[in-house]
Design a protein around this motif. Structure first.
Motif, PDB file in Angstrom:
ATOM      1  N   ARG A  13       0.838  -1.211   0.000  1.00 45.39           N
ATOM      2  CA  ARG A  13       0.000   0.000   0.000  1.00 45.39           C
ATOM      3  C   ARG A  13       0.864   1.248   0.000  1.00 45.39           C
ATOM      4  O   ARG A  13       0.642   2.161  -0.800  1.00 45.39           O
ATOM      5  N   ILE A  23      -7.632   2.265  -0.363  1.00 43.57           N
ATOM      6  CA  ILE A  23      -7.854   0.814  -0.476  1.00 43.57           C
ATOM      7  C   ILE A  23      -9.301   0.484  -0.108  1.00 43.57           C
ATOM      8  O   ILE A  23      -9.971  -0.283  -0.803  1.00 43.57           O
ATOM      9  N   LYS A  26     -11.696   1.313  -2.905  1.00 44.38           N
ATOM     10  CA  LYS A  26     -11.655   0.378  -4.031  1.00 44.38           C
ATOM     11  C   LYS A  26     -12.353  -0.944  -3.708  1.00 44.38           C
ATOM     12  O   LYS A  26     -12.851  -1.620  -4.598  1.00 44.38           O
ATOM     13  N   LYS A  51      -9.080  -9.259  -4.907  1.00 49.63           N
ATOM     14  CA  LYS A  51      -9.136  -7.862  -5.343  1.00 49.63           C
ATOM     15  C   LYS A  51      -7.878  -7.104  -4.934  1.00 49.63           C
ATOM     16  O   LYS A  51      -7.361  -6.284  -5.697  1.00 49.63           O
ATOM     17  N   LEU A  52      -7.381  -7.371  -3.723  1.00 46.71           N
ATOM     18  CA  LEU A  52      -6.143  -6.722  -3.281  1.00 46.71           C
ATOM     19  C   LEU A  52      -4.968  -7.116  -4.175  1.00 46.71           C
ATOM     20  O   LEU A  52      -4.130  -6.274  -4.529  1.00 46.71           O
ATOM     21  N   GLU A  54      -5.116  -7.898  -7.255  1.00 45.43           N
ATOM     22  CA  GLU A  54      -5.279  -7.184  -8.515  1.00 45.43           C
ATOM     23  C   GLU A  54      -4.883  -5.717  -8.362  1.00 45.43           C
ATOM     24  O   GLU A  54      -4.251  -5.146  -9.243  1.00 45.43           O
ATOM     25  N   ILE A  55      -5.259  -5.103  -7.255  1.00 49.40           N
ATOM     26  CA  ILE A  55      -4.910  -3.696  -7.021  1.00 49.40           C
ATOM     27  C   ILE A  55      -3.400  -3.526  -6.978  1.00 49.40           C
ATOM     28  O   ILE A  55      -2.843  -2.609  -7.582  1.00 49.40           O
TER      29      ILE A  55
END
Length: 132
Positions: A13, A23, A26, A51-52, A54-55
């Motif tokens: 992050r 975060i 999203k 999802k994390l 992918e972020i």
């Protein structure tokens, strides 16, 4: 294997200069949830983990376990002009060349012989009878 998710989450992050609110926005969750993840008091569910990943553009192994991918990846050594990945077989296969030899053709299109044999099977006796 040690789970290093809280450490990795904070590292990734801050590496992207994102806040906990960024975060949370999203993922459509609260900032406090992200804070609990980073402190190790809670863990996200599988959909939020994906999802994390992918972020942060990383693998789940990197995100959860802190395992960095090896640099010697087989995809780096594959000539994608010559080979293609076949998901049905789970391996790389050689692309078809422009020219097939007889055996490659016969192996690929063996099923085409069935209608030919059926059609010829009915007409061959008539042809033989005509020559007699």
């Amino acid at each position: 294997m040690e789970i290093r998710f809280p450490i990795q989450l904070k590292k990734l992050r801050t590496g992207l200069s994102m806040s906990q609110e960024d975060i949370a926005g999203k993922l459509y969750i609260s900032r406090q949830a992200v804070s609990r993840w980073e402190s190790g008091d809670a863990t996200p569910d599988m959909s939020n983990l994906i999802k994390l990943a992918e972020i942060f553009d990383c693998s789940l192994d990197t995100l959860v376990l802190g395992i960095e991918p090896k640099q010697d990846n087989i995809d780096d050594r594959i000539d994608h002009n010559e080979f293609v990945f076949d998901p049905r077989k789970g391996k790389y296969i050689r692309r078809r060349s422009e020219h097939m030899n007889f055996w490659e053709f016969a192996a690929a299109y063996w099923w085409a012989a069935i209608p030919i044999v059926v059609i010829l099977g009915g007409t061959i006796p008539d042809i033989i009878q005509a020559f007699k």
